[in-house]
Scaffold this motif. Structure first.
Motif, PDB file in Angstrom:
ATOM      1  N   LEU A  39       0.901  -1.276  -0.098  1.00 26.51           N
ATOM      2  CA  LEU A  39      -0.086  -0.089  -0.179  1.00 26.51           C
ATOM      3  C   LEU A  39       0.756   1.221  -0.068  1.00 26.51           C
ATOM      4  CD1 LEU A  39      -2.844  -0.879   2.439  1.00 26.51           C
ATOM      5  CD2 LEU A  39      -3.168  -0.456  -0.103  1.00 26.51           C
ATOM      6  N   HIS A  40       1.662   1.299   0.869  1.00 25.92           N
ATOM      7  CA  HIS A  40       2.680   2.389   1.022  1.00 25.92           C
ATOM      8  C   HIS A  40       3.490   2.807  -0.345  1.00 25.92           C
ATOM      9  CE1 HIS A  40       6.506   4.712   1.833  1.00 25.92           C
ATOM     10  NE2 HIS A  40       5.758   5.215   2.605  1.00 25.92           N
ATOM     11  N   ASP A  41       4.180   1.684  -0.954  1.00 22.47           N
ATOM     12  CA  ASP A  41       4.767   1.823  -2.217  1.00 22.47           C
ATOM     13  C   ASP A  41       3.987   2.130  -3.419  1.00 22.47           C
ATOM     14  OD1 ASP A  41       6.901   1.091  -0.367  1.00 22.47           O
ATOM     15  OD2 ASP A  41       7.302  -0.780  -1.509  1.00 22.47           O
ATOM     16  N   ASP A  65     -10.530 -11.001   2.744  1.00 21.74           N
ATOM     17  CA  ASP A  65     -10.277 -12.581   2.867  1.00 21.74           C
ATOM     18  C   ASP A  65      -8.888 -13.174   2.736  1.00 21.74           C
ATOM     19  OD1 ASP A  65     -10.935 -15.298   2.677  1.00 21.74           O
ATOM     20  OD2 ASP A  65     -12.005 -15.080   0.709  1.00 21.74           O
ATOM     21  N   THR A  66      -8.444 -13.806   3.647  1.00 15.03           N
ATOM     22  CA  THR A  66      -7.155 -14.215   3.729  1.00 15.03           C
ATOM     23  C   THR A  66      -7.061 -15.265   2.632  1.00 15.03           C
ATOM     24  OG1 THR A  66      -7.677 -15.559   5.436  1.00 15.03           O
ATOM     25  CG2 THR A  66      -7.095 -13.671   6.388  1.00 15.03           C
ATOM     26  N   ASP A  67      -8.018 -15.912   2.407  1.00 14.87           N
ATOM     27  CA  ASP A  67      -7.621 -17.031   1.173  1.00 14.87           C
ATOM     28  C   ASP A  67      -7.895 -16.387  -0.127  1.00 14.87           C
ATOM     29  OD1 ASP A  67      -7.598 -18.802   3.275  1.00 14.87           O
ATOM     30  OD2 ASP A  67      -9.567 -19.204   3.471  1.00 14.87           O
ATOM     31  N   ALA A  68      -8.179 -15.161  -0.133  1.00 15.08           N
ATOM     32  CA  ALA A  68      -8.307 -14.742  -1.760  1.00 15.08           C
ATOM     33  C   ALA A  68      -7.062 -14.643  -2.363  1.00 15.08           C
ATOM     34  CB  ALA A  68      -9.111 -13.233  -1.536  1.00 15.08           C
ATOM     35  N   SER A  69      -6.720 -14.504  -3.519  1.00 20.81           N
ATOM     36  CA  SER A  69      -5.699 -14.140  -4.452  1.00 20.81           C
ATOM     37  C   SER A  69      -5.908 -13.057  -4.871  1.00 20.81           C
ATOM     38  CB  SER A  69      -5.506 -15.252  -5.580  1.00 20.81           C
ATOM     39  OG  SER A  69      -6.658 -15.453  -6.268  1.00 20.81           O
ATOM     40  N   PRO A  70      -4.829 -12.049  -5.264  1.00 22.58           N
ATOM     41  CA  PRO A  70      -4.870 -10.866  -5.877  1.00 22.58           C
ATOM     42  C   PRO A  70      -5.723 -10.992  -7.283  1.00 22.58           C
ATOM     43  CG  PRO A  70      -2.736 -11.283  -5.153  1.00 22.58           C
ATOM     44  CD  PRO A  70      -3.546 -12.524  -4.959  1.00 22.58           C
ATOM     45  N   THR A  71      -6.554  -9.985  -7.247  1.00 19.06           N
ATOM     46  CA  THR A  71      -7.231  -9.908  -8.773  1.00 19.06           C
ATOM     47  C   THR A  71      -6.313  -9.484  -9.920  1.00 19.06           C
ATOM     48  OG1 THR A  71      -8.192  -7.823  -7.937  1.00 19.06           O
ATOM     49  CG2 THR A  71      -9.650  -9.683  -7.430  1.00 19.06           C
ATOM     50  N   ALA A  72      -5.313  -8.964  -9.664  1.00 21.57           N
ATOM     51  CA  ALA A  72      -4.608  -8.336 -10.790  1.00 21.57           C
ATOM     52  C   ALA A  72      -3.135  -8.727 -10.256  1.00 21.57           C
ATOM     53  CB  ALA A  72      -4.683  -7.026 -10.897  1.00 21.57           C
ATOM     54  N   PRO A  73      -2.332  -9.092 -11.388  1.00 21.37           N
ATOM     55  CA  PRO A  73      -0.894  -9.426 -11.142  1.00 21.37           C
ATOM     56  C   PRO A  73       0.049  -8.415 -10.597  1.00 21.37           C
ATOM     57  CG  PRO A  73      -1.317  -9.182 -13.424  1.00 21.37           C
ATOM     58  CD  PRO A  73      -2.734  -9.107 -12.890  1.00 21.37           C
ATOM     59  N   ALA A  74       0.701  -8.640  -9.645  1.00 25.11           N
ATOM     60  CA  ALA A  74       1.744  -7.865  -9.264  1.00 25.11           C
ATOM     61  C   ALA A  74       2.905  -7.176 -10.260  1.00 25.11           C
ATOM     62  CB  ALA A  74       2.573  -8.066  -8.097  1.00 25.11           C
ATOM     63  N   PRO A  75       2.936  -5.899 -10.393  1.00 25.12           N
ATOM     64  CA  PRO A  75       3.840  -5.193 -11.395  1.00 25.12           C
ATOM     65  C   PRO A  75       5.315  -5.726 -11.162  1.00 25.12           C
ATOM     66  CG  PRO A  75       3.390  -3.527  -9.756  1.00 25.12           C
ATOM     67  CD  PRO A  75       2.609  -4.820  -9.418  1.00 25.12           C
ATOM     68  N   THR A  76       6.054  -5.795 -12.462  1.00 23.19           N
ATOM     69  CA  THR A  76       7.570  -6.672 -12.211  1.00 23.19           C
ATOM     70  C   THR A  76       8.296  -5.539 -13.011  1.00 23.19           C
ATOM     71  OG1 THR A  76       6.955  -7.831 -14.189  1.00 23.19           O
ATOM     72  CG2 THR A  76       6.499  -8.851 -12.217  1.00 23.19           C
ATOM     73  N   LEU A  77       9.571  -5.948 -12.576  1.00 19.80           N
ATOM     74  CA  LEU A  77      10.594  -4.961 -13.514  1.00 19.80           C
ATOM     75  C   LEU A  77      10.694  -5.218 -14.780  1.00 19.80           C
ATOM     76  CD1 LEU A  77      12.825  -2.824 -12.389  1.00 19.80           C
ATOM     77  CD2 LEU A  77      14.486  -4.623 -12.307  1.00 19.80           C
ATOM     78  N   ALA A  78      10.417  -6.589 -15.228  1.00 17.09           N
ATOM     79  CA  ALA A  78      10.616  -6.884 -16.620  1.00 17.09           C
ATOM     80  C   ALA A  78       9.573  -6.276 -17.504  1.00 17.09           C
ATOM     81  CB  ALA A  78      10.540  -8.386 -16.582  1.00 17.09           C
ATOM     82  N   ILE A  79       8.344  -6.155 -17.047  1.00 18.68           N
ATOM     83  CA  ILE A  79       7.178  -5.738 -17.668  1.00 18.68           C
ATOM     84  C   ILE A  79       6.750  -4.144 -17.486  1.00 18.68           C
ATOM     85  CG2 ILE A  79       4.828  -5.953 -18.022  1.00 18.68           C
ATOM     86  CD1 ILE A  79       4.954  -9.066 -17.471  1.00 18.68           C
ATOM     87  N   ASP A 137      -7.277  -2.389  -5.333  1.00 15.10           N
ATOM     88  CA  ASP A 137      -8.253  -3.454  -5.098  1.00 15.10           C
ATOM     89  C   ASP A 137      -7.697  -4.674  -4.862  1.00 15.10           C
ATOM     90  OD1 ASP A 137     -10.328  -1.710  -5.671  1.00 15.10           O
ATOM     91  OD2 ASP A 137     -10.439  -2.124  -7.723  1.00 15.10           O
ATOM     92  N   ALA A 138      -6.545  -5.147  -5.492  1.00 16.14           N
ATOM     93  CA  ALA A 138      -5.819  -6.594  -5.043  1.00 16.14           C
ATOM     94  C   ALA A 138      -5.467  -6.929  -3.475  1.00 16.14           C
ATOM     95  CB  ALA A 138      -4.714  -6.598  -6.173  1.00 16.14           C
ATOM     96  N   VAL A 139      -4.895  -5.323  -3.123  1.00 18.19           N
ATOM     97  CA  VAL A 139      -4.503  -5.624  -1.802  1.00 18.19           C
ATOM     98  C   VAL A 139      -5.836  -5.578  -0.529  1.00 18.19           C
ATOM     99  CG1 VAL A 139      -3.284  -4.412  -0.006  1.00 18.19           C
ATOM    100  CG2 VAL A 139      -2.275  -4.448  -2.106  1.00 18.19           C
ATOM    101  N   LEU A 140      -6.716  -5.025  -1.183  1.00 18.89           N
ATOM    102  CA  LEU A 140      -8.029  -4.721  -0.185  1.00 18.89           C
ATOM    103  C   LEU A 140      -8.592  -6.196  -0.287  1.00 18.89           C
ATOM    104  CD1 LEU A 140      -9.647  -1.243  -0.947  1.00 18.89           C
ATOM    105  CD2 LEU A 140      -8.069  -2.147   0.987  1.00 18.89           C
TER     106      LEU A 140
END
Length: 416
Positions: free
Chosen positions: A222-224, A278-292, A270-273
């Motif tokens: 969230l901070h970053d 729900d602790t069992d929920a998976s992020p709805t969007a992929p986390a950003p990466t350096l490559a992409i 939204d992905a973090v929230l």
């Protein structure tokens, strides 16, 4: 005197007295079952008519009560009642059924002790008040001596009759004192007998550590992401406002960058929230990466007149996904810190290179005159240090002459 009265009949004492009476009530079925066995063994059809047989039956009922602790709900039930009535710190008591022979043994000892003391106190609570009441009113109703109440013959004496009220009050005080002491004993014994075992404490500590790690990870995300987005949007809006009347093309580009930045940040938020809800929920969007996402990050940062010079001396696509994700967040937070403390009006140099088995990220920007060096940094720098440490890397940040320098080393392959 008031302290002694609170000890005997204060709110805590009364609640513990109720706890003991509940124990006596729980003991009744076991007592009745025991009397069915004790009567034939001793050749008596009326166990209630003999005090010794009643005591034998009560003693035989306690082992039967201990067998109840073989059922898993026993300890949770006992813990709930202790928390409600005995004023014991709930954190010192275990949650859930007893697991292991030692824990079940302690639960059996507690249940037996509760029912044993509760049976005695409950019996006294039924018998003593009526007897004490008769003693207290006896001088005023002398004819009570001639009734079939079973009063001792000593009360036929005048001096004994005069002291009867004193004896009645003393009996009530003794009853209250016995209940208070028994309740205090149970309250002090509850943490030892109903408290968590060492393995349960270890499991609880591991669960708390895991929960704290998840919370820290979400806080860093969230901070970053949000922090960088707000800094970038602020700089872009400020730059667009300054050239609103002279450079419409730049304003359009700045507004487009603001739109892209906010849309992307809302998706990450939204992905973090979703994980927070729900602790069992998976992020709805992929986390950003350096490559992409590195090029997009630099483009959005430069849209606010920030002069960012980036030198990439490695192939970001060859990085493992964890390293690529954390490296992106480190670069994002480094840029956000640089822009936040320089207002985006100075050059920021970013260098990403692979040296041997490590990925090195270096970010430098001149310190503004009159600005004290940021010793220690805030949440952002701590987050960068945490990300590097979790991957087995290092992070250093601080002034070097007139330049603020952030240098991070990450292994090219994330540890298992």
């Amino acid at each position: 005197m008031s302290g002694f009265a609170r000890f005997l009949l204060g709110r805590r004492a009364r609640r513990r007295w109720i706890h003991l009476i509940l124990g006596g009530a729980l003991a009744m079925p076991y007592l009745l079952l025991s009397e069915v066995v004790v009567g034939p063994v001793f050749g008596s059809r009326y166990v209630f008519s003999s005090l010794p047989l009643q005591l034998v039956a009560f003693a035989a009922a306690l082992p039967l009560a201990a067998l109840t602790t073989l059922f898993p709900p026993t300890r949770p039930m006992c813990v709930a009642v202790v928390r409600a009535l005995c004023d014991v710190d709930g954190e010192r008591l275990a949650d859930g059924p007893a697991r292991g022979a030692a824990a079940r043994g302690r639960t059996a000892a507690w249940f037996t002790l509760h029912l044993g003391l509760g049976g005695v106190v409950a019996g006294m609570s039924l018998a003593v008040p009526p007897f004490a009441g008769v003693l207290i009113v006896l001088p005023a109703f002398v004819t009570l001596r001639d009734t079939r109440l079973g009063l001792p013959e000593i009360l036929d004496h005048t001096w004994a009759l005069a002291l009867a009220p004193v004896a009645g009050v003393a009996a009530l005080v003794a009853l209250a004192g016995s209940a208070a002491l028994a309740g205090l004993l149970l309250a002090h014994g509850a943490p030892a007998l109903l408290g968590p075992a060492p393995e349960e404490r270890l499991a609880a500590a591991e669960a708390r550590a895991e929960d704290l790690a998840v919370r820290n990870r979400l806080a860093r995300e969230l901070h970053d992401s949000v922090g960088h987005a707000l800094s970038a949007v602020t700089l872009q809006a400020s730059a667009a406002r300054r050239v609103l009347d002279t450079d419409p093309r730049f304003v359009r580009e700045a507004l487009l960058a603001i739109e892209e930045t906010t849309r992307r940040t809302v998706g990450e938020l939204d992905a973090v929230l979703s994980v927070l809800r729900d602790t069992d929920a998976s992020p709805t969007a992929p986390a950003p990466t350096l490559a992409i996402d590195l090029d997009g990050l630099l483009h959005r940062t430069r849209a606010g007149e920030a002069r960012v010079t980036a030198t990439v001396e490695c192939d970001p696509g060859s990085l493992s996904p964890p390293v690529s994700r954390e490296a992106y967040r480190i670069v994002q937070e480094g840029l956000s810190n640089a822009l936040r403390h320089t207002d985006g009006q100075v050059a920021v140099a970013l260098r990403i290179a692979a040296t041997g088995t490590h990925l090195e990220i270096t970010l430098e920007n001149p310190l503004r005159r009159g600005t004290a060096p940021r010793s220690g940094g805030g949440h952002g720098l701590r987050g960068i240090a945490d990300r590097a440490r979790l991957l087995g890397g290092t992070a250093e940040a601080g002034p070097v002459e007139n330049t603020w320098r952030l240098h991070v080393r990450l292994p090219l392959e994330a540890p298992a």
